[in-house]
Structure formats: structure tokens, C-alpha cells
Motif scaffolding. Structure first.
Motif, PDB file in Angstrom:
ATOM      1  N   PRO A 129       0.828  -1.227   0.000  1.00  0.00           N
ATOM      2  CA  PRO A 129       0.000   0.000   0.000  1.00  0.00           C
ATOM      3  C   PRO A 129       0.854   1.266   0.000  1.00  0.00           C
ATOM      4  N   GLY A 148      -5.351   3.609   0.475  1.00  0.00           N
ATOM      5  CA  GLY A 148      -5.018   2.901  -0.760  1.00  0.00           C
ATOM      6  C   GLY A 148      -3.698   3.365  -1.323  1.00  0.00           C
ATOM      7  N   CYS A 152      -2.771   0.040  -5.942  1.00  0.00           N
ATOM      8  CA  CYS A 152      -3.896  -0.727  -5.405  1.00  0.00           C
ATOM      9  C   CYS A 152      -4.721  -1.420  -6.471  1.00  0.00           C
TER      10      CYS A 152
END
Length: 454
Positions: A129, A148, A152
Motif C-alpha cells: 500500500p 489505498g 492498489c
């Protein structure tokens, strides 16, 4: 030290309870810059779960609200101060232990995302992430908002990497949920309940993260388009076939703002820019690059550039990461975080352009286009009352549009305080009632992060 907080100060290490007005002033606002931010009663910067428990128990006994803050990078007002509340900042909770045998890391919440990446890389592992603010945002905040980032579209968001948590509840108990095991069906999935809960249900004091083997070398494809609509159609052409390692979008306002900041030779006449990457190995990677190139060209890209050079690829990635601070130089921002199902992405981007025109405000759109998560950036002059009002109107209309298209008011920043007025329209009354039931079960006095979400 006030008489009101003297008993808390006596229960914690010397100097941990801070009431200096000049220091408190620096913790009133987060990156949402909410002008209605309050002033906390005290600031606590613990280093351990025990110290968080002591603070929470004192607050529970005295019915004093608690605001939890990580690095203060929230863009939705999730850590805005409240008058009379105790603010717990996790910035000094910075321990980490990487376990190569289980490909996991046990992390306190105050470490920056970039520091977790570096610690993992030192053991030959990778934490995927990657929010654009990865160098300045904390892991605790990432978990609290289910953050995110750029990769992602292929590798998932924070919740996909959280194996376990330690959480201090509103009554001061510390509970552990999950662990280092990769599979666990014992009981309710409580780990998932706390991820993305924005501090409403408990205070995260430790996170167990899943790590991956290092990402393979990436090839980068950059497409230059005359219009944002053509670029959005190109996104669908790519994602209809593959999940690239990255697929990012910038409009003309963002392109020019970034060029002003970085001077890297971006095309100032472009209507939109797409930056895609493939990290598939060997022939599969070459096929993905060719597919992306063809998708760009067949949907109106006037120029397509490909490179296997890591430095060149990182330069374009850095350009995309710089978009928000670059556009911020044009004026004050209201930052959106709306997402839609991918087939509705062109409709969302076209709709945002109409909202900008109707309200006579500048809106720059950048996006994690590969998963439909856009960041419309509304630029305005706060000294111009009429323009500020139009900006607020546009802010609400963009969320209304996302909901109308079957999307979400927040893909990764969280609801916070700024967006909670639109949450019922997205999720409906039954889900709002269920959310309140869970909140009341875990925090019956409503002390944790009051004003967020509900």
C-alpha cells in the motif's frame, strides 16, 4: 498544568500530558484545515499501549472525549480537534519488528508508511500500500482509513495486508484480534471491523502486517491525450483486459501545476495524462505493455511513451504523487475522494467538468484511474466569499454525482467530519442504524472521535 488534568499527569510519565497553548495550537487541525477546529484540553503522546490504556481509562472515568491522531495528514477532518477533548497522538509509538519467516511485520501506529516499506525492504520484502503521502502518513492512520494508493489496482488496499491488531477499547481494555497466521476463521472477522473505522471503535496501538516478496521490475507506459474523456475511455480499454500494476490519471490543470513545480518537460498542451505500469515478468510483461500502448493509441492518445528504465518510470510516478501539493499552490483546496464502478468513470469525469463550469470554479481531477477512485481538487480563494460558497456547492454536487453513479463518497481518505452529511445518502438508513448500533455497543458514552462518520 490545570487541576482538571493533574490526576492524569500523575498517572503518566513526567511531561507526557501537554497543556501548553502554543503546542496545542499545532494539533488543532489536520490536512483538511477545518476552520471550525476546536482546542483540546490536553495532548498526550504515549509510547506504549499501557499509556494509551491509562489515558483512556481516565477519560472514561471523567467522561472526556478522545480524539486520536496519527501524523495529521487526514484530508477529511478525521483528526480535527474538539473543544475540551483529550488528543492522543500516536506519533511516538514507533517500534517495528519484521519477521521474514512469516513474511509479516509487527508495527506500532506512529511509523510512517515509507518507514515500514524501508524496514520490509531491508529484509528482502515489500509492503505494497502506497498512498501519495506515503513519506508523511502514518500506518495507524492508514489502517484507520483503509488507505489505498497508486498500486492498489493490482495489489489491493490496506485491509488486504492487516493480519492482526491490538486495540484499546473505550473502557480501557486492550484486545488482540487476528495474528500472524494467513488463514483464520475463528469467530467474527473483528480485524476487518476495526480497519477503516476512523477511531470510532477503538485506538489501534499495534498492527500486524502481511508482507510480500519484492515487486519485480516495472515497465512504464505514458499516454498523452487531448481530452479527459478520451483518457477515461482508454482506462476502460486497459482494465477490461488486465490489472496493471499502476494506472494513474492527471488532467491539464494538474499537468501544468506539476510542470511548474518539477520542470520535467510534461506537455503543457495535453488535456490529460495516463501513467501505467506493468510488473509482470518476461513475455507476459511485454504483452501487457503492448496491450496498454494499443489501448492508449486506439482511444486518442496523440503520443505514447514506454520505458523500462526505473529512473524514468519513477519520475512519472513522482509527478503523479506531486499533483496535490502542486495544485495546492494555485489556491485553497477542497479535496474530494469519490470513486465509481469502472464503467462509470467517463461519466464521473465528464460530470465533474460540468459541475466546475456550472459553479464557475476550477476543479482539477487526478485519479487512481485503474480502480475508479478519483480526486477532484476544487481550487478556490477563501477570501472571496461567493467563490468559497460555490466551491462548497460543487463539493456536495460531486459526492451526489458519485452516489448517483453507484459509487462512493470516499475511496481511501475516510468520511471524517467533512463528508458525513452525505454518508446516509450512499449507504441508506439501515446501514446507518447498524453503524450506530456497533458504535454504541463498543463506545456507549460516545467518547471516541466524536463528530466523525455519525
Amino acid at each position: 498544568m490545570s487541576a482538571e488534568t493533574s490526576s492524569l499527569a500523575a498517572a503518566l510519565p513526567d511531561g507526557m500530558v501537554i497543556t501548553d497553548p502554543d503546542i496545542l495550537a499545532g494539533y488543532r487541525q489536520d490536512r483538511a484545515f477545518d476552520p471550525a477546529a476546536g482546542t483540546p484540553l490536553a495532548l498526550i503522546r504515549p509510547t506504549s499501549t499501557d499509556q494509551v490504556q491509562t489515558t483512556v481509562r481516565w477519560c472514561a472515568e471523567n467522561r472526556i472525549p478522545i480524539i486520536t491522531r496519527g501524523a495529521g495528514t487526514s484530508l477529511s477532518g478525521g483528526s480535527t480537534a474538539v473543544d475540551g477533548a483529550v488528543m492522543i497522538s500516536t506519533e511516538k509509538m514507533r517500534e517495528i519488528a519484521v519477521d521474514p519467516a512469516t513474511r509479516s511485520a509487527v508495527v506500532q501506529p506512529g511509523l510512517f508508511n515509507s518507514e515500514v516499506k524501508a524496514a520490509a525492504a531491508a529484509e528482502g520484502l515489500w509492503y505494497p500500500p502506497d498512498p501519495s503521502s506515503f513519506e508523511i502518513c502514518s500506518i495507524g492512520g492508514n489502517v484507520a482509513t483503509n488507505a489505498g494508493g497508486l498500486c492498489c489496482v493490482k495489489y489491493g488496499v490496506t485491509t488486504d495486508y492487516v493480519l492482526g491488531l491490538q486495540v484499546v477499547l473505550a473502557d480501557g481494555r486492550a484486545v488482540r484480534v487476528g495474528g500472524k497466521q494467513l488463514k483464520d476463521s475463528a469467530g467474527l472477522p473483528l480485524t476487518k471491523l476495526f480497519v477503516g473505522s476512523e477511531g470510532l471503535l477503538g485506538i489501534i496501538t499495534e498492527v500486524t502486517l502481511r508482507l510480500l516478496p519484492p515487486q519485480g521490475p516495472a515497465s512504464t507506459v505514458v499516454g498523452v491525450f487531448d481530452s479527459v474523456h478520451d483518457a477515461s475511455r482508454a482506462v476502460l480499454a486497459v482494465t477490461g483486459e488486465i490489472r496493471p500494476a499502476m494506472l494513474e490519471f492527471m488532467d491539464s490543470v494538474a499537468i501544468n501545476a506539476v510542470e511548474d513545480m518539477l520542470r520535467m518537460g510534461l506537455d503543457r498542451d495535453a488535456g490529460a495524462l495516463l501513467v501505467a505500469q506493468s510488473d509482470a515478468p518476461g513475455a507476459a510483461g511485454a504483452q501487457e505493455v503492448e496491450l496498454i500502448r494499443n489501448a492508449f493509441e486506439s482511444n486518442g492518445a496523440g503520443e505514447v511513451f514506454t520505458t523500462d528504465d526505473p529512473a524514468e518510470g519513477e519520475a512519472f510516478t513522482a509527478a503523479r504523487r506531486a499533483a496535490i501539493p502542486a495544485v495546492e499552490k494555485l489556491g485553497s483546496l477542497l479535496l474530494e475522494d469519490v470513486g465509481v464502478p469502472l464503467p462509470s468513470l467517463p461519466d464521473l469525469i465528464d460530470g465533474v467538468a460540468k459541475i466546475a463550469a456550472d459553479n464557475q470554479v476550477m476543479i482539477s481531477v487526478i485519479a487512481h484511474a485503474g480502480d475508479g477512485n478519483t480526486h477532484p481538487l476544487i481550487v478556490f480563494d477563501p477570501a472571496d466569499t461567493a467563490e468559497a460558497d460555490r466551491a462548497q456547492t460543487a463539493f456536495g454536487q460531486i459526492m451526489d454525482l458519485a452516489i448517483e453513479l453507484g459509487g462512493t463518497i470516499t475511496g481511501e481518505h475516510g468520511v471524517g467530519r467533512l463528508k458525513k452529511g452525505w454518508l446516509p445518502d450512499q449507504v441508506g438508513p439501515d446501514v446507518m442504524e447498524l453503524t450506530a448500533l456497533i458504535k454504541n455497543a463498543l463506545d456507549p458514552d460516545g467518547l471516541l472521535n466524536p463528530g466523525v462518520i455519525l
